[in-house]
Design an enzyme around this catalytic site. Sequence first.
Site, PDB file in Angstrom:
ATOM      1  N   GLY A 675      67.968 212.370   5.134  1.00  0.00           N
ATOM      2  CA  GLY A 675      68.887 213.042   4.189  1.00  0.00           C
ATOM      3  C   GLY A 675      69.126 212.372   3.128  1.00  0.00           C
ATOM      4  O   GLY A 675      68.621 210.845   3.008  1.00  0.00           O
ATOM      5  N   GLY A 677      71.871 211.341  -0.221  1.00  0.00           N
ATOM      6  CA  GLY A 677      73.379 211.578  -0.763  1.00  0.00           C
ATOM      7  C   GLY A 677      73.552 210.897  -2.138  1.00  0.00           C
ATOM      8  O   GLY A 677      72.342 210.429  -2.754  1.00  0.00           O
ATOM      9  N   ASP A 809      87.758 211.587   2.435  1.00  0.00           N
ATOM     10  CA  ASP A 809      86.698 212.468   2.168  1.00  0.00           C
ATOM     11  C   ASP A 809      86.457 213.190   3.717  1.00  0.00           C
ATOM     12  O   ASP A 809      85.455 213.397   3.878  1.00  0.00           O
ATOM     13  CB  ASP A 809      85.497 211.842   1.795  1.00  0.00           C
TER      14      ASP A 809
END
Length: 981
Positions: A675, A677, A809
């Site tokens: 991943g 980000g 978040d």
Amino acid sequence: MSNRSTFLHRNFLNLLTFSFLFLFISFSKANELEALLQFKATLQKSNSNAFDTWTKEYAICNFTGIVCDSNQNVKEINLVGQNLSGTVSFDSICSLESLQKLSLGSNLLFGRISDHLSNCTSLQYLDLGFNSFSGEVPDFSSLSQLKFLNLNGSGFSGLFPWKSLENLTGLTSLSLGDNLFDESQFPLEVLKLEKLQWLYLTNCSIEGKIPEGIGNLTLLENLELSYNNLFGRIPDGITKLTKLYQLELYSNGLTGKIPEGFRNLTSLAYFDVSSNKLEGDISELKFLTQLKSLQLFENQFSGEIPVEFGDFRFLEELSLYTNRFTGPLPVKIGSWAEFKYVDVSENFLTGPIPPDMCKQGKLEELLVLQNKFSGLIPENYVNCSSLIRLRMNNNSLSGIVPRGIWSLPSLSIIDLTFNQFEGPVTLNIGEAKSLAQLYLANNKFSGELPDTISEASSLVAINLSSNQFRGNLPAKLGELQKLSSLHCEYNLFSGIIPDSIGSCVSLNEVNLASNSFTGEIPASLGSLPSLNSLNLSDNKLSGEIPARLSSLKLSLLDLSNNRLVGHIPDSLAISVFNSSFDGNLGLCSDNIRNFRQCSPISGTSRGSRTFIFCFTAGASIIILSLACFIYMKFRYNNQDTSMNRPDSWDMKHYRALSFSEEEILRELKTENLIGKGGSGNVYKVVLHNGKQLAVKHIWKSAYGDGMSFRSGSSILPKGKRYSPEYEAEVTTLSSVRHVNVVKLYCSIMSEDSYLLIYEFLPNGSLWDRLHGSQKIKMDWMVRYQIALGAARGLEYLHHGYDRPVIHRDVKSSNILLDEQMKPRIADFGLARILQVDAARDSTNVIAGTLGYIAPEYAYTSKVNEKSDVYSFGVVLMELVSGKRPVEPEFGENNDIVQWVFSTMRNKDNTVNIVDSSISEALREDAAQVMRIAIHCTARLPALRPNMRMVVQMLEEVEPCKLTGIVVDIETDKGKNQGHVQ
């Protein structure tokens, strides 16, 4: 004309007039009926029978909530608190020409208020408070008859039309607080409303100084201007408001002293100026004998507390904490007043504790901590059965604690730490069935801890450290099933550690250091599922270290300076615990240096041993050389990780580890990337033992390259830089221990790289499973368990610490799923722990993700726990509807919250917005959670539940337990099937 003709003519005219009036009244009634039914049609009811009588079979004046005048015209509509939702049709309401009162407060009404409200020119009373309207407040200029206006907590925003208030000269009550209005100076138009008796402008973004002209409102009985951005002095004009019953100015930036002449406010019963910057003495208040509540906390007041307070007969609440008061508390304080709580903590008060603060038997909280009080605890308090919290820590109190204190039936906390108390804890402590926290550290308590303490079944925390307790720990200590913290260090305890301690299933930390305990370490400690910290150092413990301790997930272990012998279990013989076994000469380990080996090579000749040693050394050199070669190759050939290997790493452990930093570093390569980000890459690392980890590498390029940047007020040189996300994630996760929060094992830092190593969750994120390429078919039971687990994780963050942790978040991509689809709250890159001294318990940094951001971000940038609740409400809506937070079908500038509110009209419509893939039998259960989501996403933060309430609500709507529900997982590798029980 004959008399007969005249008589007939007159009768004809009367009949004609009567017929005309009848037709007019009938026509009027028909219009009113039509208007009411049209108003009803735009609304909906929920668990209410408010509209059951609103049919043509009933007379209008018999409708629920309708009051008629003498002419049978509608005079009042009162539907307060009827669970009504929908938009309000003011064009129909305002056609009721005789309508004087309209009360729609405390409902779930939403949408914008139309300009048709200006047609309600006969209105004298308008209550729209505590709803969820949107947009700006309409102009009120035409409502010149208005006497009562309540828009408190109604959801409005934008600029308030202050100018329109000039025409409302008859207003006696004006309540506009708790709305997200645009900031404005104190509205001078209000000062012209000289008939005002009630003015509530709390939390509506007013800034500047309170004008002297406030003294013109001489009829005011209630004035509330709290939680705004007011500064400067309290104006002298306030001293003219002699009818004031309540004055609240808390949470502003007011400075200066309480004005001279304040003594004139002799009717004042409730006075709150807490959380400002006021200073000086409070001598002006000694004349206010009608006071019931006095809140002066968190200011800079000084001087002595007036002795006259001891004669106040009505005072129930006294909060003076965090000031600079000196001298004694008035000795007679409480002699007449029915005190509910007294908090004078964090001052410089001296002298004895007054004896009569619970004389009337109503006192619930007595908080005098962090002062300089001396003397004894008065005997009178043994009769204070109402007392819930008793905190006297950090003073110079002494003597023996009166026996009856220990057994008070309602007492939840006893905190006497850092005093000079002596004597025993008496046997009657077992009668304290409500006692949860017992803090006696740093005193001179002595004697044995009574066995009856095991009968205080609500105990969660016990801290007896640094006293002179002696004898055995109670054998029945294990009966305290809620006990999570046990601190008995630095005492004179002896004897064995009771085996029953292993029955305290909630224990998180145990510290029995620096006593004289003997015997073996109870193996039962190894069965404690939550034990995180174990310190048994500096005792006389003997025998072997129980192998069962290996199963614990400890962040702290200290068994040093005892008489332990035998093998140190391999799982405990790791670098983080290197010093945990020092001072035990009988211990051995094959893994820890400075300990003798447990398995020396025997049965071989000296020459053979020499050969083996040389062979081993040579092989080690070869392996080391090979490792260096691989390492260098990795360094120069794997530039995709964006890490130039520094000469040294700073590795910090937060849990017991079974791997080294080298094993992590060599797995950070492209094929392990899972991943990316905004702050860096995430890698999946598989250890030699098969354990899987996730490693987040935070890019230095996100924060500049080769430059220093500020951290706080200092400049950190290159090589000692910390990214904001790195600090936030580490600070939060390193202290968190909860099954629904992702585990952080350690962190690694170099001059240009920041690595976080935490548990790997094989099912990815909730976003992936609901919306992404790894989308799966989940029935409601699975979704419900995810919702409940995530809620419990957030509940722990908000309520499990002294200070709440705000995630900031919360979203479905930050809720990760393990192999059993159990959720973990993750990615604390934006989290902050609220500061204790934060005046408003908020931060001013806008952060988050579009679609999840609470509306208050846009207007005030104020972030608190309720902002997380809003975001979690959005996640619930995703789980129920299967839709993303932002979809094209919602329309321009709309999100899932607005879509849900506009789509939902009644119970059936609520069910209709449930994801069609959820089985029919469970769709009503899902609809119940959607209703919880609506509460969580209330526009006004004050109307949202806290996370503890959210967990309770979710637990109440638990669906029928089903087993064998299939979860179809479709991935790029094909289809798998798993079962969630």
